[in-house]
Design a protein around this motif. Structure first.
Motif: not given
Length: 211
Positions: A37-42
């Motif tokens: 959430h908030g970063t889009g990092n997996l």
């Protein structure tokens, strides 16, 4: 991403054996992948982390239950917690029964009675009204023992969320349950579109035939 090692499909494993097999043979294989959430990092939940989460569930919910006892799940949980809860119960020989909270209190009560489920794991913060209605319905009918308790939280089940490795201390519990083909593995229920939903029993043999 490399392919996971697979067990011998001519000799199907039970769900508890599948957990142990994947912990030993496929610890780094991703079980879940989701964007933070908030970063889009997996973020990846490895097989090692998922199987450990299943064992943690067992420690959290076993209590005085014994293999074959049916445990209803009426809860709003993250998918990764919900699946660990189901697999963790099965690993101990307990019979999970996920029940949709959208059913009416009389319908849920009917499912509990017909499956002989005497425990409910729930999330009272979000479903307190549903649980109160079920308890009221139970009390208005024939005597029936029923306990309700909070389902394990995300923090309890995944204390190192997305970052657990073999370096994090963990004691793998010894195998405690060795299911027979005709033992009940899980209950599901029908949609209830033509009346009360019906409890659907699946045995461990049913699971093996899904391979």
């Amino acid at each position: 991403m490399s392919s996971p090692l697979l067990p011998d499909l001519d000799s199907p494993l039970s769900p508890p054996e599948i957990l142990r097999f994947n912990l030993e043979r496929n610890p780094t294989f991703p079980t879940y992948v989701y964007p933070e959430h908030g970063t889009g990092n997996l973020t990846e939940i490895s097989m090692l982390e998922f199987v450990r989460s299943c064992y943690r569930v067992g420690n959290a919910v076993y209590g005085d239950s014994k293999p074959g006892d049916v445990v209803a799940i009426i809860a709003n949980l993250d998918t990764i917690v919900y699946m660990a809860l189901i697999a963790g119960l099965m690993n101990l020989g307990l019979v999970p029964f996920p029940i949709s909270p959208r059913n009416s209190a009389p319908a849920i009560t009917d499912l509990l009675r017909k499956s002989s489920a005497h425990r409910i794991l729930t999330t009272r913060v979000t479903l307190g009204g549903v649980i109160d209605a079920i308890q009221s319905e139970i009390q208005s009918g024939e005597p029936y023992a029923l306990s309700t308790e909070e389902a394990p939280t995300l923090q309890q089940v995944y204390p190192h969320l997305g970052k657990e490795t073999v370096r994090n201390p963990f004691i793998v519990p010894p195998p405690l349950f060795f299911p027979k083909e005709n033992d009940t593995a899980i209950y599901l229920h029908s949609s209830g579109s033509t009346g009360y939903p019906k409890a659907i029993r699946l045995s461990y043999l049913n699971f093996q035939r899904l391979y």
